[in-house]
Design an enzyme around this catalytic site. Structure first.
Site, short mmCIF file in Angstrom:
data_model
loop_
_atom_site.label_atom_id
_atom_site.label_comp_id
_atom_site.label_asym_id
_atom_site.label_seq_id
_atom_site.Cartn_x
_atom_site.Cartn_y
_atom_site.Cartn_z
N ASP A 92 -2.58 6.50 -5.92
CA ASP A 92 -2.71 5.55 -4.82
C ASP A 92 -2.91 4.13 -5.34
O ASP A 92 -3.77 3.88 -6.18
CB ASP A 92 -3.91 5.96 -3.96
CG ASP A 92 -4.05 5.11 -2.71
OD1 ASP A 92 -3.03 4.72 -2.13
OD2 ASP A 92 -5.20 4.86 -2.31
N ASP A 134 0.83 -1.20 0.00
CA ASP A 134 0.00 0.00 0.00
C ASP A 134 0.86 1.24 0.00
O ASP A 134 1.70 1.43 0.89
CB ASP A 134 -0.91 0.01 1.23
CG ASP A 134 -1.85 1.21 1.27
OD1 ASP A 134 -2.13 1.77 0.20
OD2 ASP A 134 -2.31 1.57 2.36
#
Length: 459
Positions: free
Chosen positions: A343, A142
């Site tokens: 992201d 992430d």
């Protein structure tokens, strides 16, 4: 313009192989033809990373046949989009509607402390070794979080989730070391510090936006990326209690810009630069490269990276327009003044309402051959493809500051039968470039040079 590249929409309940072709269509607009063919086997990657330096590890979709820990239970579209909205809400609360031209600024809105982004939207995993001797751990990645962790003994089930392999046993590693409460690494945790245990060992806690959490002892041990690439004294959380997780992975690898992330910890070796390629389907593989560079390659379309000193975890960029069917919409740069996060963990791209409205309208104009369909969760530009084995849709390109134009394949435009974009809620909110639009691009994060890059057709 970058050449068209295959980007794949997220597919959940079945695996799809999608083939996109560009061409001229109605009214001189550029169109792509999208055909869907079932595919449920793991295929080898087609490309290798463009960077000859650095260290590369395979990256796979955690729910697909290439995953080291394939999941039998896959979330529905509705559940995944619900979780995705939680994550997007959290990211947008971090930033103000008055982001300046030179950085993304943190919002003055009060947000819960010790809060990470929603973990259950994360879809991509890598396998690494932790400890001496090295024990293989499959970890989700992430870019929106910093603290890494794995499940450790003792951790009864519950409070730990079931995983495919055995729990990491710190007592079996000759290089494992818990941090004391006085250690600089412990102090550096700040909001994610959780005091001391009875042995004066540093404790951490991370609470995620979907309500899940992990806590345990903040520690260090040897991280093995490959047979020739080892990170000594890698800092991570040894999780002894958690809640809200329902996958079979062993832990979590943070790739954000904060001090605790893998990227920051390996700066001396890899120069605080990395890239990844998210695979085009659940049945194919991508990669993660530490120390990646563009090498001056013209294959990369680059734009300036935006950062915030108040929220250093996140990486941003600035859109300046969008093109549909080969024609730019002519949006005012002020529409994108709050910037956009790039992201790996957010699925659907969020745009300011003014930009989304213009995109949706132009896209619908090019889709008049298909009847409209009911909205699906947060997606409201949907079409009825009943009876069609393939569909023809207008091209969409993201235009970044500095002139980088990133053409999306049909697979990066559609999510099932809907346009894979949504609104931020107001024009002052920070946007998000989600992972549907990123697939098959090598996305380069050169933090040291403040550059973001996109290389098409990388996996």
């Amino acid at each position: 313009m970058v050449s068209a590249s295959p980007l794949l929409l997220l597919l959940l309940c079945s695996y799809h192989s999608l083939v996109a072709h560009a061409g001229a269509g109605h009214g001189g607009q550029s169109y792509r033809v999208l055909s869907l063919n079932p595919k449920a086997v793991c295929s080898e990657p087609n490309e290798i990373p463009s960077s000859s330096s650095g260290t590369t590890v395979p990256l796979n979709h955690r729910h697909g046949p290439c995953s080291p820990v394939p999941s039998e239970k896959k979330p529905t579209d509705e559940e995944l989009l619900r979780r995705d909205q939680l994550r997007a809400d959290h990211i947008q609360r971090k930033f103000s509607k008055n982001a300046g031209a030179d950085e993304l600024q943190q919002s003055m809105v009060t947000v819960p402390t010790k809060l990470g982004t929603s973990l259950n939207t994360l879809e991509y995993v890598i396998s690494v070794g932790i400890g001496s001797p090295a024990v293989t751990q499959t970890m989700t990645i992430d870019t929106g979080s910093d603290v890494s962790w794995v499940q450790c003994k003792p951790c009864p089930n519950p409070p730990c989730h079931a995983q495919t392999g055995s729990l990491f046993d710190p007592t079996a590693s000759t290089t494992y070391s818990p941090f004391s409460c006085a250690a600089a690494a412990c102090t550096q945790l700040e909001e994610q510090g959780n005091g001391c245990n009875s042995n004066s060992q540093c404790q951490y806690i991370v609470r995620y936006g979907d309500g899940s959490s992990t806590n345990g002892t903040y520690s260090s041990d040897t991280l093995t990326l490959s047979s020739s690439d080892v990170v000594k004294s890698f800092q991570f959380g040894c999780s002894h209690a958690e809640s809200g997780f329902d996958d079979q992975t062993d832990g979590f690898m943070g790739l954000g810009g904060g001090a605790q992330s893998l990227v920051s910890q390996t700066e001396a070796t890899y120069g605080k630069s990395f890239s990844y390629c998210l695979p085009p389907t659940q049945g194919s593989s991508g990669f993660l490269t530490l120390g990646a560079t563009s090498g001056g390659s013209s294959e990369f379309m680059t734009t300036r990276m935006l950062r915030s000193s108040k929220a250093p975890t996140f990486y941003g960029a600035r859109l300046q327009d969008i093109a549909v069917g080969g024609k730019q919409l002519g949006l005012s740069p002020s529409v994108f003044s709050a910037g956009s996060m790039v992201d790996s963990g957010t699925i659907i791209t969020r745009l300011p309402p003014t930009a989304y409205s213009a995109l949706s309208s132009a896209f619908k104009d090019g889709m008049k051959q298909y009847p409209p369909a009911q909205p699906s969760s947060l997606l409201d530009t949907c079409f009825d493809f009943t009876g069609h084995d393939q569909v023809s849709i207008p091209t969409v390109a993201l235009v970044f500051s500095g002139g980088a134009v990133v053409d999306l394949d049909a697979n990066g435009i559609m999510f099932s039968n809907c346009l894979a974009f949504a609104t931020t809620g107001n024009d002052g909110s920070t946007g998000i470039i989600g992972n549907v639009q990123q697939r098959t691009f090598e996305v380069l994060y050169d933090v040291g040079k403040s550059v973001l890059g996109f290389r098409s057709g990388a996996c």
